[in-house]
Design a protein around this motif. Structure first.
Motif, PDB file in Angstrom:
ATOM      1  N   UNK A 155       1.872   5.437   4.512  1.00  0.00           N
ATOM      2  CA  UNK A 155       1.600   6.016   3.147  1.00  0.00           C
ATOM      3  C   UNK A 155       0.108   6.192   3.204  1.00  0.00           C
ATOM      4  N   UNK A 156      -0.292   6.864   2.268  1.00  0.00           N
ATOM      5  CA  UNK A 156      -1.849   7.156   2.171  1.00  0.00           C
ATOM      6  C   UNK A 156      -2.860   6.139   2.188  1.00  0.00           C
ATOM      7  N   UNK A 157      -2.454   4.956   1.407  1.00  0.00           N
ATOM      8  CA  UNK A 157      -3.167   3.800   1.343  1.00  0.00           C
ATOM      9  C   UNK A 157      -3.057   2.655   2.543  1.00  0.00           C
ATOM     10  N   UNK A 158      -2.390   3.158   3.783  1.00  0.00           N
ATOM     11  CA  UNK A 158      -2.093   2.280   4.734  1.00  0.00           C
ATOM     12  C   UNK A 158      -3.464   1.413   5.293  1.00  0.00           C
ATOM     13  N   UNK A 159      -4.507   1.837   4.889  1.00  0.00           N
ATOM     14  CA  UNK A 159      -5.735   1.309   5.519  1.00  0.00           C
ATOM     15  C   UNK A 159      -5.996   0.345   4.679  1.00  0.00           C
ATOM     16  N   UNK A 160      -5.600   0.152   3.493  1.00  0.00           N
ATOM     17  CA  UNK A 160      -5.937  -1.081   2.586  1.00  0.00           C
ATOM     18  C   UNK A 160      -4.755  -1.807   2.079  1.00  0.00           C
ATOM     19  N   UNK A 161      -3.577  -1.181   1.939  1.00  0.00           N
ATOM     20  CA  UNK A 161      -2.410  -1.848   1.345  1.00  0.00           C
ATOM     21  C   UNK A 161      -2.113  -2.900   2.235  1.00  0.00           C
ATOM     22  N   UNK A 162      -1.490  -3.993   1.698  1.00  0.00           N
ATOM     23  CA  UNK A 162      -1.064  -5.228   2.433  1.00  0.00           C
ATOM     24  C   UNK A 162       0.609  -5.478   2.294  1.00  0.00           C
ATOM     25  N   UNK A 163       1.120  -6.178   3.341  1.00  0.00           N
ATOM     26  CA  UNK A 163       2.580  -6.480   3.399  1.00  0.00           C
ATOM     27  C   UNK A 163       3.044  -6.726   1.940  1.00  0.00           C
ATOM     28  N   UNK A 164       2.389  -7.773   1.485  1.00  0.00           N
ATOM     29  CA  UNK A 164       2.990  -8.567   0.288  1.00  0.00           C
ATOM     30  C   UNK A 164       3.004  -7.502  -0.827  1.00  0.00           C
ATOM     31  N   UNK A 165       1.988  -6.865  -1.055  1.00  0.00           N
ATOM     32  CA  UNK A 165       2.083  -5.811  -2.116  1.00  0.00           C
ATOM     33  C   UNK A 165       3.123  -4.697  -1.797  1.00  0.00           C
ATOM     34  N   UNK A 166       3.432  -4.232  -0.422  1.00  0.00           N
ATOM     35  CA  UNK A 166       4.380  -3.250  -0.189  1.00  0.00           C
ATOM     36  C   UNK A 166       5.764  -3.883  -0.522  1.00  0.00           C
ATOM     37  N   UNK A 167       5.997  -5.197  -0.189  1.00  0.00           N
ATOM     38  CA  UNK A 167       7.062  -5.734  -0.628  1.00  0.00           C
ATOM     39  C   UNK A 167       7.535  -5.854  -2.178  1.00  0.00           C
ATOM     40  N   UNK A 168       6.055  -6.405  -2.723  1.00  0.00           N
ATOM     41  CA  UNK A 168       6.352  -6.459  -4.218  1.00  0.00           C
ATOM     42  C   UNK A 168       6.582  -5.131  -4.941  1.00  0.00           C
ATOM     43  N   UNK A 169       6.270  -4.045  -4.647  1.00  0.00           N
ATOM     44  CA  UNK A 169       6.656  -2.943  -5.144  1.00  0.00           C
ATOM     45  C   UNK A 169       7.862  -2.017  -4.534  1.00  0.00           C
ATOM     46  N   UNK A 170       8.305  -2.642  -3.491  1.00  0.00           N
ATOM     47  CA  UNK A 170       9.458  -1.948  -2.847  1.00  0.00           C
ATOM     48  C   UNK A 170       9.175  -0.553  -2.348  1.00  0.00           C
ATOM     49  N   UNK A 171       7.944  -0.417  -1.475  1.00  0.00           N
ATOM     50  CA  UNK A 171       7.460   0.748  -1.245  1.00  0.00           C
ATOM     51  C   UNK A 171       8.270   1.691  -0.496  1.00  0.00           C
ATOM     52  N   UNK A 172       8.041   3.049  -0.617  1.00  0.00           N
ATOM     53  CA  UNK A 172       8.964   3.822  -0.110  1.00  0.00           C
ATOM     54  C   UNK A 172       8.459   4.541   1.256  1.00  0.00           C
ATOM     55  N   UNK A 173       7.126   4.897   1.044  1.00  0.00           N
ATOM     56  CA  UNK A 173       6.456   5.608   2.397  1.00  0.00           C
ATOM     57  C   UNK A 173       7.020   6.785   2.443  1.00  0.00           C
ATOM     58  N   UNK A 174       6.457   7.377   3.644  1.00  0.00           N
ATOM     59  CA  UNK A 174       6.868   9.032   3.870  1.00  0.00           C
ATOM     60  C   UNK A 174       7.879   9.176   5.037  1.00  0.00           C
ATOM     61  N   UNK A 175       8.772   7.898   5.392  1.00  0.00           N
ATOM     62  CA  UNK A 175       9.698   8.083   6.027  1.00  0.00           C
ATOM     63  C   UNK A 175      10.946   7.409   5.732  1.00  0.00           C
ATOM     64  N   UNK A 176      11.027   7.064   4.355  1.00  0.00           N
ATOM     65  CA  UNK A 176      12.147   6.489   3.868  1.00  0.00           C
ATOM     66  C   UNK A 176      13.480   7.266   3.976  1.00  0.00           C
ATOM     67  N   UNK A 177      13.348   8.677   4.356  1.00  0.00           N
ATOM     68  CA  UNK A 177      14.685   9.571   4.602  1.00  0.00           C
ATOM     69  C   UNK A 177      15.188   8.753   5.867  1.00  0.00           C
TER      70      UNK A 177
END
Length: 299
Positions: free
Chosen positions: A101-123
Motif C-alpha cells: 500500500x502507499x504508506x508501506x514505508x511507515x505503516x506498521x504490522x500492528x496497525x495493519x492488523x488493527x485496521x484489517x488492511x486490504x492493500x493492492x493485492x487483496x484480489x
C-alpha cells in the motif's frame, strides 16, 4: 494540522510484550485510557488521544523480525515492524508478504492488523486477516493471550485471532504476529488503462477476473480528480498515456511460473476491452521501472 484529538497525558514506548502488559495494568489501575499507536499513517484520527487523561502506547520499539520458516511459509514479527522493512528482510529468501500500500514505508504490522488492511493485492491474497496465522495480544486487564499458532489449516475451535483483525485495538494490543508468506512471483505483467466511466470499469473488471483468474493480483481504481491533484502537487510525477478519461485502472497479473503467458493474457484482455468500448486507451509496462511508475502514480 491538529485535526483530531488532544495532547495525551504521556506516551509509553515499551520494548517487549511484558512491558506492554505492565503499561496496560498501570493505566487500568489509574483509570487512564489507553490508545495503541503504530505508524500513525491513518487519516481518521484513530491513533491519537480523544481525552487528556489518556496514554498513547507506541509500538515503535518492537521491531524484531524472526527467521522465515521455509517449510510452513510463515514468519514471526513484532507489531512495530514497518511493512517495507519486512519486504526487504524477505528479499534474500525468495519469499514475499503480499501486502502493499502507499504508506508501506511507515505503516506498521500492528496497525495493519488493527485496521484489517486490504492493500493492492487483496484480489489474490485476501485482507490482512487472511494473512495472519497467529497473534500474541495484551488484553485490557493486562493479561497476555498467546495465540501464536503457525498452522494454516487450523480448525481447532474458535478463530480468536480474527476478532483482533480490524478491532482498532479496542479488544487488546497486538504485540506479535505470525504472518503467512508466499513464493515471490517469477514474472509480472502490468497495464494502466483509461476508461470512460465507472460502469465501464466495473464491467471490464468483471471480465478480467474471469479471464485472468488466479493470476490477477491487482485491480486498482482511481479517478481523474485524484490524478489531476497528484500531478499538480507532486512535481516529479509523470502520466505516461496520451489521453485522459474519467476513470483509470491499474491492472497487474503475476505468476510463480515463467511459462504462463501473462503479457498475452493481459494484451488480449485490453484488446477485448477496446473492442467493447470499455477501454479508451492503455499501456503495458515494458520494464520493471515502467511498472514502478504506474504504481507510484496510483499510490
Amino acid at each position: 494540522l491538529n485535526r483530531y484529538g488532544v495532547a495525551p497525558l504521556g506516551v509509553a514506548r515499551p520494548a517487549n510484550t511484558p512491558e506492554v502488559a505492565s503499561v496496560v495494568k498501570l493505566c487500568r489501575e489509574a483509570g487512564l485510557a489507553v490508545v495503541p499507536q503504530g505508524g500513525n499513517t491513518g487519516l481518521c484520527g484513530a491513533a491519537v488521544a480523544e481525552q487528556p487523561n489518556a496514554v498513547i502506547v507506541s509500538l515503535s520499539r518492537m521491531t524484531a523480525i524472526g527467521k522465515p520458516d521455509l517449510e510452513s511459509g510463515s514468519i514471526v514479527v513484532e507489531a512495530g515492524v514497518v511493512l517495507a522493512t519486512l519486504h526487504e528482510a524477505l528479499e534474500p529468501h525468495g519469499l514475499m508478504f503480499p501486502m502493499h500500500l502507499g504508506a508501506e514505508g511507515s505503516a506498521r504490522i500492528g496497525g495493519l492488523i488493527g485496521t484489517n488492511a486490504g492493500g493492492s493485492q487483496a484480489f489474490r491474497y485476501g485482507m490482512m486477516q487472511d494473512l495472519v496465522l497467529g497473534l500474541e495480544v495484551v488484553t485490557p486487564d493486562g493479561g497476555i493471550w498467546d495465540g501464536l499458532r503457525a498452522v494454516q489449516k487450523d480448525n481447532a475451535g474458535y478463530q480468536l485471532r480474527k476478532l483482533f483483525c480490524g478491532a482498532e485495538g479496542t479488544l487488546g494490543i497486538v504485540t506479535r504476529a505470525i504472518l503467512r508468506l508466499y513464493p515471490k512471483p517469477r514474472q509480472q505483467a502490468s497495464a494502466l488503462l483509461v476508461l470512460p466511466d465507472f460502469a465501464a470499469a466495473v464491467s471490464f473488471g468483471a471480465f478480467l477476473r474471469g479471464e485472468a483468474g488466479e493470476f490477477l493480483t491487482g485491480l486498482e481504481f482511481f479517478s481523474d480528480v485524484g490524478l489531476r491533484l497528484a500531478l499538480k502537487h507532486v512535481p516529479d510525477l509523470a502520466y505516461q498515456l496520451e489521453t485522459r478519461g474519467d476513470v483509470y485502472l491499474l491492472v497487474e497479473l503475476a505468476s510463480g511460473s515463467s511459462r504462463v503467458p501473462l503479457d498475452e493474457i493481459l494484451a488480449s484482455a485490453l484488446e477485448w476491452g477496446m473492442e467493447q468500448s470499455l477501454v479508451s486507451d492503455g499501456a503495458l509496462a515494458a520494464t520493471g521501472a515502467h511498472r514502478a511508475q504506474f504504481w507510484r502514480l496510483r499510490e
